[in-house]
Design a protein around this motif. Structure first.
Motif, PDB file in Angstrom:
ATOM      1  N   ALA A 179     -29.645 -41.127  61.213  1.00 55.73           N
ATOM      2  CA  ALA A 179     -29.228 -41.445  59.842  1.00 55.73           C
ATOM      3  C   ALA A 179     -27.794 -40.991  59.612  1.00 55.73           C
ATOM      4  CB  ALA A 179     -30.171 -40.769  58.853  1.00 55.73           C
ATOM      5  N   PHE A 180     -27.466 -39.800  60.102  1.00 55.36           N
ATOM      6  CA  PHE A 180     -26.120 -39.248  59.936  1.00 55.36           C
ATOM      7  C   PHE A 180     -25.083 -40.116  60.654  1.00 55.36           C
ATOM      8  CE2 PHE A 180     -22.986 -35.770  61.100  1.00 55.36           C
ATOM      9  CZ  PHE A 180     -22.506 -35.611  59.817  1.00 55.36           C
ATOM     10  N   SER A 181     -25.467 -40.671  61.811  1.00 55.38           N
ATOM     11  CA  SER A 181     -24.547 -41.505  62.581  1.00 55.38           C
ATOM     12  C   SER A 181     -24.131 -42.735  61.792  1.00 55.38           C
ATOM     13  CB  SER A 181     -25.214 -41.979  63.873  1.00 55.38           C
ATOM     14  OG  SER A 181     -25.756 -40.903  64.574  1.00 55.38           O
ATOM     15  N   PHE A 182     -25.079 -43.258  61.054  1.00 49.38           N
ATOM     16  CA  PHE A 182     -24.833 -44.522  60.356  1.00 49.38           C
ATOM     17  C   PHE A 182     -24.231 -44.293  58.970  1.00 49.38           C
ATOM     18  CE2 PHE A 182     -26.422 -48.367  58.068  1.00 49.38           C
ATOM     19  CZ  PHE A 182     -25.624 -49.258  58.759  1.00 49.38           C
ATOM     20  N   HIS A 183     -24.634 -43.220  58.330  1.00 50.27           N
ATOM     21  CA  HIS A 183     -24.212 -43.018  56.941  1.00 50.27           C
ATOM     22  C   HIS A 183     -23.949 -41.528  56.727  1.00 50.27           C
ATOM     23  CE1 HIS A 183     -23.572 -43.799  52.855  1.00 50.27           C
ATOM     24  NE2 HIS A 183     -24.769 -43.580  52.374  1.00 50.27           N
ATOM     25  N   SER A 184     -22.777 -41.090  57.133  1.00 54.94           N
ATOM     26  CA  SER A 184     -22.504 -39.647  57.135  1.00 54.94           C
ATOM     27  C   SER A 184     -21.975 -39.134  55.803  1.00 54.94           C
ATOM     28  CB  SER A 184     -21.541 -39.300  58.268  1.00 54.94           C
ATOM     29  OG  SER A 184     -20.459 -40.183  58.288  1.00 54.94           O
ATOM     30  N   ASN A 185     -21.695 -40.018  54.859  1.00 53.42           N
ATOM     31  CA  ASN A 185     -21.186 -39.561  53.563  1.00 53.42           C
ATOM     32  C   ASN A 185     -21.993 -40.159  52.409  1.00 53.42           C
ATOM     33  OD1 ASN A 185     -18.740 -37.874  54.147  1.00 53.42           O
ATOM     34  ND2 ASN A 185     -18.162 -39.719  55.261  1.00 53.42           N
ATOM     35  N   PRO A 186     -23.238 -39.733  52.229  1.00 49.46           N
ATOM     36  CA  PRO A 186     -24.009 -40.245  51.086  1.00 49.46           C
ATOM     37  C   PRO A 186     -23.436 -39.686  49.781  1.00 49.46           C
ATOM     38  CG  PRO A 186     -25.205 -38.483  52.167  1.00 49.46           C
ATOM     39  CD  PRO A 186     -23.978 -38.712  52.988  1.00 49.46           C
ATOM     40  N   SER A 187     -23.259 -40.545  48.811  1.00 57.12           N
ATOM     41  CA  SER A 187     -22.658 -40.087  47.555  1.00 57.12           C
ATOM     42  C   SER A 187     -23.652 -39.211  46.785  1.00 57.12           C
ATOM     43  CB  SER A 187     -22.255 -41.294  46.700  1.00 57.12           C
ATOM     44  OG  SER A 187     -23.421 -41.977  46.285  1.00 57.12           O
ATOM     45  N   LEU A 188     -23.098 -38.400  45.887  1.00 55.81           N
ATOM     46  CA  LEU A 188     -23.966 -37.527  45.089  1.00 55.81           C
ATOM     47  C   LEU A 188     -24.882 -38.323  44.155  1.00 55.81           C
ATOM     48  CD1 LEU A 188     -24.234 -34.420  45.168  1.00 55.81           C
ATOM     49  CD2 LEU A 188     -22.284 -35.321  46.411  1.00 55.81           C
TER      50      LEU A 188
END
Lengths: 409, 211
Positions: free
Chosen positions: B63-72
């Motif tokens: 999950a981190f590889s694909f989307h490492s900056n999830p918004s707050l």
């Protein structure tokens, strides 16, 4: 139809007056906290550019006798495929090259290798593996499918930087950039740090050529974007006092769609020339100029020099002339040639041919000047090995220049 | 140290979302839903799943590889969903949902679409200008909270996260918008508008939340 579960409650749940007052105070306090921690961020044009470290350390040219030599950076059969070299002169006087090699471009076994050429003599050292998919995965805590283009350069304080491409999703257009820093000229490196340079899942920022150095310490690294739209960018890296990356930001260059792999050549303390690979239909090398140390750029104009959708590199010689290396063809990368401009990029004289073989590929050239003023060139040789050519200005000047004089329209 | 905190933050978020998903699935599959104790046990299952190796890396790392900056706001939505399905508590009202979807749709469209239309404007760059970004986000948060919207607190959380460098990104806009939140917002707004169009005119878009 209902938007549940994300909209679970039809009821109004507005905050009470007291909660609103508290929330507003909290918001204002948080803004003050962010502003208080954001003092080091730099947001304006650099005050000027300084000469590359090797030039600062070097003496005047004393090399009046023409000199030319060639050899290999990568040993024979080191890897089936080798590509994308980058070269720099280290503060110690040594040369360091980096490239990627493996079974094929984009293969999972591809790794970044470095080799060193000592200033005291001898040949290129046995390649040392610096980074592969597994190492990158461990250092970056994420899936890495492959690694690719890398650049390597010392900053004026002597720290050595490596910026390399890695891909977690998709092809090269899914690339992201990572930084490592060395305080001992590449013997040891800091762990990789991933840079977030794009708002859309941080996809599609790549690097190819060496940076410029601002007098305030910032490093202007030319990078480019490839997904959906292709355009050049400048990545501004701010080194910290602790030898780590303190800050970074990327600026898009408008009006230069379809042009990638920018190469920067400082013209003087404020002006910078940018050479660009043409992915459009023109197949001509393009130029752009900055008057404010690389912060803003003119719209790109094409030159009369052909560009077969291939990388170019440039170097400002100590007498002010500009030397470039490029593929002199509208298609194919069957030759590699030098060209010189004496009028800061307005016109070019096509010069010495470094390579020329039908149906062969010579590509991704990179230029560096050592402390003695000798010029070094590495490039991809038929996708098999990395070739090294070195010469001095006396050799360059005695070469018969080609008659096809090219100039800006 | 920062890298460890970042990974810890991310793993926690993945576990929370997995927990909410498991609890929601349980509520659909089991006629009367799970007991609170079983719902809490699902948290342990979620933690185990987060570290389940898929190929050569655990699920959270994929999950981190694909989307490492999830918004707050996206994380906030996940938290609200978690609170609802695990503890059956609703924190947001209809105005909050409308504000969240509206903000996500507008902010995402501006950030992601403008480079294809107006190349001379570089909105993302201004996210690195912390003074500008914090002032804009702070003003929006104050307006939202003064209007009584709980969703405004998510902007405050985003500002706090920005100040703490809680995400991998150092760009302020990544703290308030991401592609998944944007697409979810567009989808939810479209659903609300469709629903409103089918209802009598007097109801208005907000009535679309009536179950």
């Amino acid at each position: 139809m209902s938007p549940a579960p994300a909209a679970p409650s039809p009821a109004s749940r507005r905050l009470s007056l007291r909660a609103r007052c508290g929330g507003v105070l909290l918001a204002l306090g948080t803004v003050a906290f962010v502003l208080g921690r954001g003092g080091s961020r730099e947001s304006s044009a650099p005050a000027g550019i300084q000469a590359p470290p090797a030039v600062l350390a070097g003496a005047e040219w004393t090399d009046a006798v023409p000199y030319f030599a060639h050899g290999w950076v990568s040993p024979p059969a080191h890897t089936p495929s080798a590509h994308g070299s980058s070269l720099c002169a280290l503060p110690s006087g040594d040369l360091l090259a980096i490239w990627y090699g493996g079974s094929r471009e984009g293969g999972t076994d591809v790794a970044l290798y470095t080799s060193r050429l000592s200033a005291t003599g001898g040949g290129w050292t046995t390649p040392r593996m610096e980074m592969d998919r597994v190492m990158a995965q461990q250092e970056l805590d994420r899936v890495i499918k492959k690694v690719g283009n890398a650049v390597i350069f010392p900053d004026p304080r002597g720290l050595l930087w490596m910026v390399y491409v890695s891909v977690s999703v998709g092809g090269w257009s899914g690339s992201a950039l990572n930084v490592r820093i060395s305080a001992d000229e590449g013997l040891t490196w800091s762990p990789s740090e991933r840079l977030t340079l794009n708002p859309f899942l941080n996809l599609s920022t790549l690097v190819r050529n060496k940076p410029i150095f601002a007098r305030d310490g910032r490093i202007g690294l030319p990078v480019y974007h490839e997904m959906a739209a292709k355009f050049p960018q400048i990545l501004w890296l701010t080194p910290g006092a602790d030898g780590r990356l303190a800050d970074y930001r990327v600026r898009n260059l408008p009006g230069q769609a379809g042009l990638i792999q920018p190469a920067l050549v400082p013209l003087d303390e404020n002006r910078v020339l940018m050479l660009l690979r043409d992915r459009g239909a023109d197949r001509l090398m393009h130029l752009s100029v900055s008057q404010d140390a690389g912060w803003t750029w003119s719209a790109a104009r094409h030159t009369d020099l052909p560009n077969p959708d291939a990388a170019v590199d440039g170097l400002r010689l100590r007498d002010g002339r500009i030397l470039i290396v490029y593929n002199h063809a509208s298609s194919g990368r069957e030759n590699l040639r030098l060209a010189v401009s004496s009028d800061q990029g307005r016109s070019w004289r096509s010069g010495a041919v470094i390579e020329e073989t039908p149906r062969a590929e010579y590509s991704y050239p990179t230029l560096a000047e050592d402390q003695q003023g000798r010029i070094h060139l590495t490039y991809t040789w038929r996708r098999e090995r990395i070739r090294h050519v070195s010469f001095n200005v006396a050799w360059l000047d005695q070469r018969p220049l080609a008659q096809d004089r090219a100039s800006l329209p | 140290m920062r890298e460890q905190a970042l990974v810890g933050f991310y793993v926690s978020a993945v576990i929370l979302l997995l927990w909410a998903a498991l609890a929601a699935a349980g509520r659909r599959l089991v006629p009367h839903g799970f007991t609170l104790r079983r719902r809490l046990l699902l948290g342990l299952v979620a933690a185990g799943l987060a570290f389940l190796p898929l190929g050569d890396v655990p699920l959270w790392m994929r999950a981190f590889s694909f989307h490492s900056n999830p918004s707050l706001p996206l994380l906030g939505l996940g938290l609200v969903a978690w609170a609802r399905v695990v503890f059956e508590r609703s924190w947001f009202g209809r105005e909050d949902w409308l504000a969240l979807w509206g903000f996500g749709a507008v902010a995402g469209t501006v950030l992601y679409v403008h480079p294809l239309v107006a190349t001379d404007v570089d909105v993302y760059f201004w996210g690195w200008e912390r003074g500008v970004a914090a002032s804009v986000l702070g003003a929006l948060a104050v307006l939202a909270i003064a209007g009584g919207l709980r969703a405004g607190l998510l902007l405050v959380a985003a500002l706090a996260a920005l100040g703490l460098d809680a995400l991998e990104s150092r760009n302020a806009w990544d703290y308030v918008i991401d592609p998944f939140y944007w697409l979810l917002s567009l989808g939810m707004l479209a659903a609300i508008l469709l629903q409103a169009a089918r209802r009598p005119r007097r109801s208005g878009p907000a009535a679309a939340f009536k179950l």
